[in-house]
Design a protein around this motif. Structure first.
Motif, PDB file in Angstrom:
ATOM      1  N   PRO A 102       0.844  -1.198   0.000  1.00 42.93           N
ATOM      2  CA  PRO A 102       0.000   0.000   0.000  1.00 42.93           C
ATOM      3  C   PRO A 102       0.879   1.248   0.000  1.00 42.93           C
ATOM      4  CG  PRO A 102      -0.416  -1.382   1.944  1.00 42.93           C
ATOM      5  CD  PRO A 102       0.672  -2.021   1.151  1.00 42.93           C
ATOM      6  N   GLN A 103       0.412   2.270  -0.658  1.00 45.76           N
ATOM      7  CA  GLN A 103       1.161   3.522  -0.687  1.00 45.76           C
ATOM      8  C   GLN A 103       1.186   4.110   0.716  1.00 45.76           C
ATOM      9  OE1 GLN A 103       2.790   4.845  -3.300  1.00 45.76           O
ATOM     10  NE2 GLN A 103       2.234   3.101  -4.543  1.00 45.76           N
ATOM     11  N   CYS A 104       2.303   4.003   1.372  1.00 43.77           N
ATOM     12  CA  CYS A 104       2.425   4.574   2.710  1.00 43.77           C
ATOM     13  C   CYS A 104       3.472   5.681   2.672  1.00 43.77           C
ATOM     14  CB  CYS A 104       2.783   3.518   3.745  1.00 43.77           C
ATOM     15  SG  CYS A 104       4.415   2.814   3.569  1.00 43.77           S
ATOM     16  N   ALA A 105       3.250   6.692   3.483  1.00 44.17           N
ATOM     17  CA  ALA A 105       4.152   7.843   3.488  1.00 44.17           C
ATOM     18  C   ALA A 105       5.566   7.437   3.849  1.00 44.17           C
ATOM     19  CB  ALA A 105       3.628   8.900   4.448  1.00 44.17           C
ATOM     20  N   ARG A 106       5.741   6.539   4.791  1.00 44.81           N
ATOM     21  CA  ARG A 106       7.077   6.140   5.231  1.00 44.81           C
ATOM     22  C   ARG A 106       7.848   5.445   4.101  1.00 44.81           C
ATOM     23  NH1 ARG A 106      11.395   7.385   7.718  1.00 44.81           N
ATOM     24  NH2 ARG A 106      12.432   5.715   8.788  1.00 44.81           N
ATOM     25  N   GLY A 107       7.217   4.541   3.395  1.00 44.71           N
ATOM     26  CA  GLY A 107       7.875   3.852   2.290  1.00 44.71           C
ATOM     27  C   GLY A 107       8.283   4.813   1.189  1.00 44.71           C
ATOM     28  N   LEU A 108       7.397   5.727   0.865  1.00 43.74           N
ATOM     29  CA  LEU A 108       7.714   6.718  -0.164  1.00 43.74           C
ATOM     30  C   LEU A 108       8.836   7.642   0.295  1.00 43.74           C
ATOM     31  CD1 LEU A 108       4.146   7.650  -1.424  1.00 43.74           C
ATOM     32  CD2 LEU A 108       5.914   6.398  -2.672  1.00 43.74           C
ATOM     33  N   ASP A 109       8.835   8.015   1.573  1.00 41.81           N
ATOM     34  CA  ASP A 109       9.909   8.869   2.098  1.00 41.81           C
ATOM     35  C   ASP A 109      11.254   8.165   2.038  1.00 41.81           C
ATOM     36  OD1 ASP A 109       8.210  10.966   2.608  1.00 41.81           O
ATOM     37  OD2 ASP A 109       7.972  10.489   4.740  1.00 41.81           O
ATOM     38  N   LEU A 110      11.280   6.896   2.414  1.00 47.20           N
ATOM     39  CA  LEU A 110      12.532   6.130   2.355  1.00 47.20           C
ATOM     40  C   LEU A 110      13.015   6.009   0.912  1.00 47.20           C
ATOM     41  CD1 LEU A 110      11.735   3.317   4.924  1.00 47.20           C
ATOM     42  CD2 LEU A 110      13.404   5.167   5.196  1.00 47.20           C
ATOM     43  N   ALA A 111      12.102   5.720   0.017  1.00 51.55           N
ATOM     44  CA  ALA A 111      12.459   5.600  -1.397  1.00 51.55           C
ATOM     45  C   ALA A 111      13.004   6.921  -1.927  1.00 51.55           C
ATOM     46  CB  ALA A 111      11.236   5.163  -2.213  1.00 51.55           C
ATOM     47  N   ARG A 112      12.308   7.999  -1.628  1.00 50.98           N
ATOM     48  CA  ARG A 112      12.727   9.320  -2.101  1.00 50.98           C
ATOM     49  C   ARG A 112      14.121   9.669  -1.582  1.00 50.98           C
ATOM     50  NH1 ARG A 112       8.774  12.117  -0.147  1.00 50.98           N
ATOM     51  NH2 ARG A 112       7.462  11.877  -1.964  1.00 50.98           N
ATOM     52  N   THR A 113      14.373   9.390  -0.315  1.00 52.34           N
ATOM     53  CA  THR A 113      15.671   9.699   0.291  1.00 52.34           C
ATOM     54  C   THR A 113      16.787   8.895  -0.367  1.00 52.34           C
ATOM     55  OG1 THR A 113      14.627  10.247   2.392  1.00 52.34           O
ATOM     56  CG2 THR A 113      16.960   9.701   2.453  1.00 52.34           C
ATOM     57  N   ALA A 114      16.570   7.604  -0.532  1.00 44.86           N
ATOM     58  CA  ALA A 114      17.597   6.738  -1.124  1.00 44.86           C
ATOM     59  C   ALA A 114      17.875   7.114  -2.575  1.00 44.86           C
ATOM     60  CB  ALA A 114      17.166   5.276  -1.024  1.00 44.86           C
ATOM     61  N   ILE A 115      16.820   7.348  -3.331  1.00 46.50           N
ATOM     62  CA  ILE A 115      16.976   7.677  -4.741  1.00 46.50           C
ATOM     63  C   ILE A 115      17.632   9.046  -4.914  1.00 46.50           C
ATOM     64  CG2 ILE A 115      15.666   8.222  -6.845  1.00 46.50           C
ATOM     65  CD1 ILE A 115      13.689   5.956  -5.856  1.00 46.50           C
ATOM     66  N   GLN A 116      17.183  10.016  -4.122  1.00 42.93           N
ATOM     67  CA  GLN A 116      17.744  11.369  -4.226  1.00 42.93           C
ATOM     68  C   GLN A 116      19.223  11.395  -3.837  1.00 42.93           C
ATOM     69  OE1 GLN A 116      15.942  14.203  -5.423  1.00 42.93           O
ATOM     70  NE2 GLN A 116      18.083  14.748  -5.671  1.00 42.93           N
ATOM     71  N   ALA A 117      19.596  10.623  -2.829  1.00 41.84           N
ATOM     72  CA  ALA A 117      21.001  10.594  -2.397  1.00 41.84           C
ATOM     73  C   ALA A 117      21.910  10.126  -3.528  1.00 41.84           C
ATOM     74  CB  ALA A 117      21.159   9.694  -1.181  1.00 41.84           C
ATOM     75  N   GLN A 118      21.505   9.079  -4.231  1.00 42.25           N
ATOM     76  CA  GLN A 118      22.335   8.567  -5.316  1.00 42.25           C
ATOM     77  C   GLN A 118      22.315   9.503  -6.521  1.00 42.25           C
ATOM     78  OE1 GLN A 118      24.442   6.177  -4.551  1.00 42.25           O
ATOM     79  NE2 GLN A 118      23.391   6.215  -2.582  1.00 42.25           N
ATOM     80  N   ALA A 119      21.165  10.091  -6.802  1.00 44.45           N
ATOM     81  CA  ALA A 119      21.092  11.055  -7.907  1.00 44.45           C
ATOM     82  C   ALA A 119      21.983  12.262  -7.636  1.00 44.45           C
ATOM     83  CB  ALA A 119      19.643  11.490  -8.123  1.00 44.45           C
ATOM     84  N   ASP A 120      22.009  12.715  -6.387  1.00 44.93           N
ATOM     85  CA  ASP A 120      22.869  13.843  -6.023  1.00 44.93           C
ATOM     86  C   ASP A 120      24.344  13.518  -6.249  1.00 44.93           C
ATOM     87  OD1 ASP A 120      20.649  15.321  -5.300  1.00 44.93           O
ATOM     88  OD2 ASP A 120      20.920  15.001  -3.134  1.00 44.93           O
ATOM     89  N   ILE A 121      24.745  12.302  -5.906  1.00 46.49           N
ATOM     90  CA  ILE A 121      26.140  11.894  -6.113  1.00 46.49           C
ATOM     91  C   ILE A 121      26.462  11.871  -7.609  1.00 46.49           C
ATOM     92  CG2 ILE A 121      27.777   9.976  -5.892  1.00 46.49           C
ATOM     93  CD1 ILE A 121      26.319   9.306  -3.217  1.00 46.49           C
ATOM     94  N   ILE A 122      25.555  11.324  -8.400  1.00 43.54           N
ATOM     95  CA  ILE A 122      25.774  11.268  -9.851  1.00 43.54           C
ATOM     96  C   ILE A 122      25.958  12.678 -10.415  1.00 43.54           C
ATOM     97  CG2 ILE A 122      24.653  10.732 -12.056  1.00 43.54           C
ATOM     98  CD1 ILE A 122      23.428   8.262 -10.580  1.00 43.54           C
ATOM     99  N   ILE A 123      25.090  13.588 -10.021  1.00 50.12           N
ATOM    100  CA  ILE A 123      25.177  14.972 -10.510  1.00 50.12           C
ATOM    101  C   ILE A 123      26.471  15.629 -10.044  1.00 50.12           C
ATOM    102  CG2 ILE A 123      24.121  17.261 -10.300  1.00 50.12           C
ATOM    103  CD1 ILE A 123      21.393  15.697 -10.197  1.00 50.12           C
ATOM    104  N   ALA A 124      26.849  15.406  -8.793  1.00 45.40           N
ATOM    105  CA  ALA A 124      28.061  16.021  -8.242  1.00 45.40           C
ATOM    106  C   ALA A 124      29.322  15.526  -8.941  1.00 45.40           C
ATOM    107  CB  ALA A 124      28.153  15.747  -6.746  1.00 45.40           C
ATOM    108  N   GLN A 125      29.308  14.309  -9.460  1.00 45.93           N
ATOM    109  CA  GLN A 125      30.493  13.739 -10.096  1.00 45.93           C
ATOM    110  C   GLN A 125      30.617  14.111 -11.573  1.00 45.93           C
ATOM    111  OE1 GLN A 125      32.872  12.450  -8.319  1.00 45.93           O
ATOM    112  NE2 GLN A 125      31.580  12.669  -6.520  1.00 45.93           N
TER     113      GLN A 125
END
Length: 70
Positions: free
Chosen positions: A5-28
């Motif tokens: 089920p779409q739960c706020a916690r799962g979406l928050d964890l996903a967003r955090t993990a995905i954004q962290a890696q995207a930020d590293i890619i952009i920074a490099q």
């Protein structure tokens, strides 16, 4: 794969993990453009981790997120 089920916690964890890696890619990007081997390595690792995050968190993500962009 079973959808959770779409739960706020799962979406928050996903967003955090995905954004962290995207930020590293952009920074490099500047280092990759100059063929800095450490930047290339870091970008490659981040892209692999991003792929795994997308796979792991797929049950919490919208089924077709790209469709909304069209």
């Amino acid at each position: 794969m079973t959808k959770h089920p779409q739960c706020a916690r799962g979406l928050d964890l996903a967003r955090t993990a995905i954004q962290a890696q995207a930020d590293i890619i952009i920074a490099q990007a500047p280092g990759v453009a100059t063929l800095d081997v450490d930047a290339i390595h870091d970008m490659r690792v981040a892209s692999r981790r991003l792929g795994m995050a997308l796979k792991i968190y797929a049950p919490w993500l919208p089924a077709r997120p790209g469709k909304r962009l069209r």
